[in-house]
Design a protein around this motif. Structure first.
Motif, PDB file in Angstrom:
ATOM      1  N   LYS A  43       0.737  -1.156   0.047  1.00  0.00           N
ATOM      2  CA  LYS A  43      -0.011  -0.086  -0.143  1.00  0.00           C
ATOM      3  C   LYS A  43       0.944   1.207   0.085  1.00  0.00           C
ATOM      4  CE  LYS A  43      -3.669  -2.443   2.160  1.00  0.00           C
ATOM      5  NZ  LYS A  43      -4.498  -2.596   3.325  1.00  0.00           N
ATOM      6  N   SER A  45      -0.255   4.499   0.259  1.00  0.00           N
ATOM      7  CA  SER A  45      -1.513   5.771   0.366  1.00  0.00           C
ATOM      8  C   SER A  45      -1.281   5.997   1.925  1.00  0.00           C
ATOM      9  CB  SER A  45      -2.808   5.451   0.047  1.00  0.00           C
ATOM     10  OG  SER A  45      -3.411   4.184   0.662  1.00  0.00           O
ATOM     11  N   PRO A  47      -3.006   5.771   5.317  1.00  0.00           N
ATOM     12  CA  PRO A  47      -4.364   4.930   5.710  1.00  0.00           C
ATOM     13  C   PRO A  47      -5.451   5.829   6.175  1.00  0.00           C
ATOM     14  CG  PRO A  47      -2.113   4.021   6.831  1.00  0.00           C
ATOM     15  CD  PRO A  47      -1.937   5.371   6.185  1.00  0.00           C
ATOM     16  N   ARG A  50      -5.908   8.680   2.795  1.00  0.00           N
ATOM     17  CA  ARG A  50      -6.062   7.839   1.522  1.00  0.00           C
ATOM     18  C   ARG A  50      -5.219   8.625   0.423  1.00  0.00           C
ATOM     19  NH1 ARG A  50      -7.046   3.520   3.787  1.00  0.00           N
ATOM     20  NH2 ARG A  50      -9.206   3.099   4.573  1.00  0.00           N
ATOM     21  N   GLN A  51      -4.228   9.640   1.006  1.00  0.00           N
ATOM     22  CA  GLN A  51      -3.589  10.471  -0.095  1.00  0.00           C
ATOM     23  C   GLN A  51      -2.581   9.490  -0.267  1.00  0.00           C
ATOM     24  OE1 GLN A  51      -2.114  14.048   1.946  1.00  0.00           O
ATOM     25  NE2 GLN A  51      -0.913  14.613   0.346  1.00  0.00           N
TER      26      GLN A  51
END
Length: 90
Positions: A43, A45, A47, A50-51
């Motif tokens: 991932k 981004s 958390p 969500r950027q």
């Protein structure tokens, strides 16, 4: 009676009291182990926001860590595991 920690002392991922708080490049603070696992899953981004993150570097959040340690002392809460976790910080 159990003392509840201020929400800002809890990792947004694990919802547990942070022992080794680190900040990502957008300024959000997480427990090192939790955000490292997030990145290990591929991932990229933040958390919470969500950027997208182009940079996954983490820096120790010394200010929050100091506040947590002070809060623990005031509430007679042990620092179990703290030294072990602190050594993991990049």
């Amino acid at each position: 009676p159990q003392v509840e920690a201020p929400l800002c002392f809890l990792c947004p991922i694990s919802r547990e009291l942070m022992n080794n708080p680190v900040m990502n490049m957008v300024g959000q603070t997480y427990e090192f182990e939790s955000i490292s696992e997030w990145f290990a899953l591929g991932k990229r981004s933040d958390p919470v926001t969500r950027q997208p993150l182009n940079d996954t570097r983490l820096v120790p959040n010394i200010a929050i860590r100091s506040q947590i340690l002070e809060w623990k002392q005031q509430n007679n809460i042990g620092n179990k595991g703290e030294d072990k976790d602190a050594k993991k910080t990049p």
